[in-house]
Design an enzyme around this catalytic site. Sequence first.
Site, PDB file in Angstrom:
ATOM      1  CG  HIS A  97       4.875  -3.631 -25.489  1.00 38.32           C
ATOM      2  ND1 HIS A  97       6.111  -3.915 -26.042  1.00 38.32           N
ATOM      3  CD2 HIS A  97       4.200  -4.810 -25.438  1.00 38.32           C
ATOM      4  CE1 HIS A  97       6.171  -5.208 -26.329  1.00 38.32           C
ATOM      5  NE2 HIS A  97       5.041  -5.774 -25.965  1.00 38.32           N
ATOM      6  CG  HIS A 107       9.469 -11.040 -20.333  1.00 35.63           C
ATOM      7  ND1 HIS A 107      10.529 -11.864 -19.976  1.00 35.63           N
ATOM      8  CD2 HIS A 107       8.370 -11.828 -20.334  1.00 35.63           C
ATOM      9  CE1 HIS A 107      10.077 -13.089 -19.780  1.00 35.63           C
ATOM     10  NE2 HIS A 107       8.772 -13.103 -19.977  1.00 35.63           N
ATOM     11  CG  HIS A 149      22.480  -6.390 -16.074  1.00 30.07           C
ATOM     12  ND1 HIS A 149      22.583  -7.741 -16.261  1.00 30.07           N
ATOM     13  CD2 HIS A 149      22.015  -5.881 -17.241  1.00 30.07           C
ATOM     14  CE1 HIS A 149      22.201  -8.049 -17.484  1.00 30.07           C
ATOM     15  NE2 HIS A 149      21.852  -6.935 -18.111  1.00 30.07           N
ATOM     16  N   GLY A 262      -3.183 -25.769 -25.403  1.00 33.91           N
ATOM     17  CA  GLY A 262      -4.548 -25.270 -25.490  1.00 33.91           C
ATOM     18  C   GLY A 262      -4.793 -24.086 -24.592  1.00 33.91           C
TER      19      GLY A 262
END
Length: 303
Positions: A97, A107, A149, A262
Amino acid sequence: MTAVAIPAVRDYLTDLQGRIVAALEQAGGEAFRTDAWQRAEGGGGVSRLLEGGQLFERAGVLFSHVKGTRLPPSASAHRPELAGRGWEAMGVSMVLHPRNPYVPTTHMNVRMFVAAARPGHAESDVFWFGGGLDLTPYYPFEDDARHFHRACRDALDPHGADYYPRYKQWCDEYFFLKHRNETRGIGGIFFDDLNEPGFDASFALTCSVGDSFLPAYLPIVQARRDMPYGERERDFQAYRRGRYVEFNLVFDRGTLFGLQSGGRTESILLSMPPLAQWRYDWQPQAGTPEAALAEFLRPREWV
């Protein structure tokens, strides 16, 4: 096969994490923090992170290798025949960010999953690879989208000309906010459940995706990092970051898998932006740079 393959994949992933962090530290001139952790149920990882930086307001480059005795629902939903098996998952996942609203958020993730054969059953270990990279601009530039791209296409073309169109479409469909009727950004590539070419070919393609990140993203950072901005641009950036939060908490399979299995909450939620905001029924004024973003938030052919 997987017993031999797991160390090779792990070695690649830890090396990839190190290379990416070194390049980001050089670009930003600020050191990333290292946080090694262990998981009580099995496995652990190393989180490399930066908060409050001048170039990257929040950045995380995470390696994890975790294990469990029963596949969580998010992993077996598309493969019910694997329910109840033991498993291993390893990967590198990262979200950057930037502080400057003209530098896009990005990402990237590459991962391998292994569902172990159950003792006493006539079955074998099942592996698959997944991953991708995508770009989320706030003030978009066509040149940046085309460059990103092209890098995605160039990473996949050596493995087959059909991979980029397929994985681009998959990315457009996956990173889509149904309740907003818009894509999260300008896309990139996304893939999952890759095992049909065999282990070696699947691993090689995944390595190409991971290796493509720095040449895909860093030139965009260098082109936009010094563009002047003010309160208006930061305000719009925070508003659009709200969409990032919505996607990650409602739709993202990695986030859901981490929480259901978890996983380590601090690592899972490191993808969240440091600041975000929401407004009721707000629309940018027609003809403004903020309004121009809408034209980018629908699938397009960039190369």
